[in-house]
Design a protein around this motif. Structure first.
Motif, short mmCIF file in Angstrom:
data_model
loop_
_atom_site.label_atom_id
_atom_site.label_comp_id
_atom_site.label_asym_id
_atom_site.label_seq_id
_atom_site.Cartn_x
_atom_site.Cartn_y
_atom_site.Cartn_z
N PHE A 245 28.11 -38.44 82.45
CA PHE A 245 27.94 -37.02 82.74
C PHE A 245 26.61 -36.85 83.46
CE2 PHE A 245 30.74 -37.23 79.12
CZ PHE A 245 31.75 -36.37 79.49
N SER A 246 26.61 -36.04 84.49
CA SER A 246 25.43 -35.88 85.32
C SER A 246 24.53 -34.76 84.79
CB SER A 246 25.83 -35.55 86.76
OG SER A 246 26.45 -34.28 86.80
N LEU A 247 23.31 -34.79 85.25
CA LEU A 247 22.37 -33.72 84.94
C LEU A 247 22.87 -32.41 85.53
CD1 LEU A 247 19.68 -32.68 83.84
CD2 LEU A 247 18.61 -33.46 85.95
N GLU A 248 23.49 -32.49 86.68
CA GLU A 248 24.00 -31.29 87.34
C GLU A 248 25.06 -30.59 86.49
OE1 GLU A 248 26.18 -29.90 91.48
OE2 GLU A 248 25.50 -31.97 91.26
N SER A 249 25.98 -31.36 85.90
CA SER A 249 27.01 -30.74 85.06
C SER A 249 26.39 -30.12 83.81
CB SER A 249 28.09 -31.74 84.69
OG SER A 249 27.57 -32.77 83.89
N PHE A 250 25.37 -30.78 83.27
CA PHE A 250 24.68 -30.19 82.11
C PHE A 250 23.94 -28.92 82.50
CE2 PHE A 250 20.92 -29.67 79.43
CZ PHE A 250 21.54 -29.55 78.21
N MET A 251 23.31 -28.92 83.66
CA MET A 251 22.57 -27.74 84.11
C MET A 251 23.50 -26.55 84.35
SD MET A 251 19.46 -28.40 83.87
CE MET A 251 18.81 -26.94 84.63
N VAL A 252 24.72 -26.81 84.78
CA VAL A 252 25.69 -25.72 84.94
C VAL A 252 25.96 -25.07 83.59
CG1 VAL A 252 28.12 -25.22 85.48
CG2 VAL A 252 26.76 -26.63 87.03
N GLU B 258 6.28 -20.31 77.46
CA GLU B 258 6.17 -20.96 76.15
C GLU B 258 7.16 -20.39 75.13
OE1 GLU B 258 4.49 -23.66 74.96
OE2 GLU B 258 4.10 -23.96 77.08
N VAL B 259 7.57 -19.15 75.31
CA VAL B 259 8.52 -18.53 74.39
C VAL B 259 9.84 -19.29 74.42
CG1 VAL B 259 9.91 -16.45 74.03
CG2 VAL B 259 7.47 -16.25 74.49
N PHE B 260 10.23 -19.80 75.58
CA PHE B 260 11.51 -20.47 75.73
C PHE B 260 11.43 -21.98 75.52
CE2 PHE B 260 12.26 -16.46 77.82
CZ PHE B 260 13.53 -16.14 77.37
N ARG B 261 10.28 -22.50 75.13
CA ARG B 261 10.13 -23.94 74.93
C ARG B 261 11.10 -24.49 73.88
NH1 ARG B 261 7.16 -27.46 77.20
NH2 ARG B 261 5.68 -25.93 77.96
N PRO B 262 11.34 -23.81 72.74
CA PRO B 262 12.31 -24.37 71.77
C PRO B 262 13.71 -24.55 72.36
CG PRO B 262 11.02 -22.63 70.73
CD PRO B 262 10.68 -22.63 72.19
N LEU B 263 14.15 -23.61 73.19
CA LEU B 263 15.45 -23.73 73.82
C LEU B 263 15.45 -24.89 74.82
CD1 LEU B 263 18.30 -22.56 74.06
CD2 LEU B 263 17.43 -21.09 75.89
N ALA B 264 14.36 -25.04 75.56
CA ALA B 264 14.26 -26.15 76.51
C ALA B 264 14.23 -27.49 75.77
CB ALA B 264 13.00 -25.98 77.36
N THR B 265 13.56 -27.54 74.63
CA THR B 265 13.51 -28.77 73.83
C THR B 265 14.90 -29.12 73.32
OG1 THR B 265 11.24 -28.28 73.18
CG2 THR B 265 12.44 -29.85 71.83
N GLY C 150 17.72 -28.25 74.68
CA GLY C 150 18.48 -28.69 75.85
C GLY C 150 18.19 -30.13 76.22
N SER C 151 16.93 -30.52 76.18
CA SER C 151 16.59 -31.91 76.52
C SER C 151 17.11 -32.87 75.45
CB SER C 151 15.08 -32.07 76.71
OG SER C 151 14.39 -31.84 75.51
N GLN C 152 17.07 -32.48 74.17
CA GLN C 152 17.63 -33.33 73.12
C GLN C 152 19.13 -33.55 73.35
OE1 GLN C 152 16.63 -31.03 69.65
NE2 GLN C 152 15.01 -32.46 69.04
N ILE C 153 19.83 -32.48 73.65
CA ILE C 153 21.27 -32.58 73.86
C ILE C 153 21.58 -33.43 75.09
CG2 ILE C 153 23.36 -31.27 74.44
CD1 ILE C 153 22.29 -29.03 72.63
N PHE C 154 20.80 -33.25 76.16
CA PHE C 154 21.06 -34.05 77.36
C PHE C 154 20.82 -35.54 77.09
CE2 PHE C 154 19.86 -36.00 81.41
CZ PHE C 154 21.06 -35.84 82.07
N ILE C 155 19.79 -35.86 76.32
CA ILE C 155 19.54 -37.27 75.98
C ILE C 155 20.71 -37.82 75.17
CG2 ILE C 155 18.07 -38.77 74.57
CD1 ILE C 155 15.70 -37.01 75.54
N LEU C 156 21.26 -37.02 74.27
CA LEU C 156 22.44 -37.46 73.51
C LEU C 156 23.62 -37.71 74.44
CD1 LEU C 156 22.19 -35.01 70.49
CD2 LEU C 156 21.72 -37.46 70.48
#
Length: 137
Positions: A42-49, A14-21, A23-29
């Motif tokens: 752009f793929s999810l894989e390139s974003f995950m790298v 839960e501590v890292f939830r803001p960073l994960a949120t 990341g998901s906002q940026i990936f949706i953009l």
């Protein structure tokens, strides 16, 4: 023992939830980029790298809040630099504004985003003072 360990892991996650949120906002953009030009895919894989590169950075801070702020800022910077190299020059500003709007919508005045998109139809009579960023003349 195992239930206590599970609770501890949930709390740590839960501590890292803001960073994960973020990341998901940026990936949706990023997934909305084909609306600008169909060549931008752009793929999810390139974003995950990129995301994993950010997670592996050394922060030099013991405070978890400072660490999360640093990692969030680095994620924004890495994504912006990575994608800007892949975009046509004419679309770089558009993407930058799109990214700012997606991450920090509170920075925009009412109807300001519609104005940038060319979709704003102003009232026939102005209702108040001009925005602060607009010159008086």
């Amino acid at each position: 023992e195992s239930s206590r360990l599970q609770v501890d892991l949930d709390n740590e996650r839960e501590v890292f939830r803001p960073l994960a949120t973020l990341g998901s906002q940026i990936f949706i953009l990023i997934r909305e980029l084909p609306c600008i030009d169909h060549m931008y895919r752009f793929s999810l894989e390139s974003f995950m790298v990129l995301f994993h590169k950010v997670l592996n950075l050394q922060t030099g801070s013991d405070s978890i809040e400072e660490k999360l702020r640093f990692l969030g800022n680095q994620l924004k910077i890495k994504v912006l630099f990575y994608l800007s190299r892949s975009l046509f020059k004419a679309d770089r500003l558009t993407f930058g504004m799109h990214m700012v709007r997606g991450i920090m919508p509170e920075k925009f005045e009412p109807n300001e985003w519609e104005l940038f998109q060319g979709a704003y139809i102003p009232p026939t009579q102005p209702n108040g003072a001009a925005p602060l960023w607009c010159p008086i003349e």
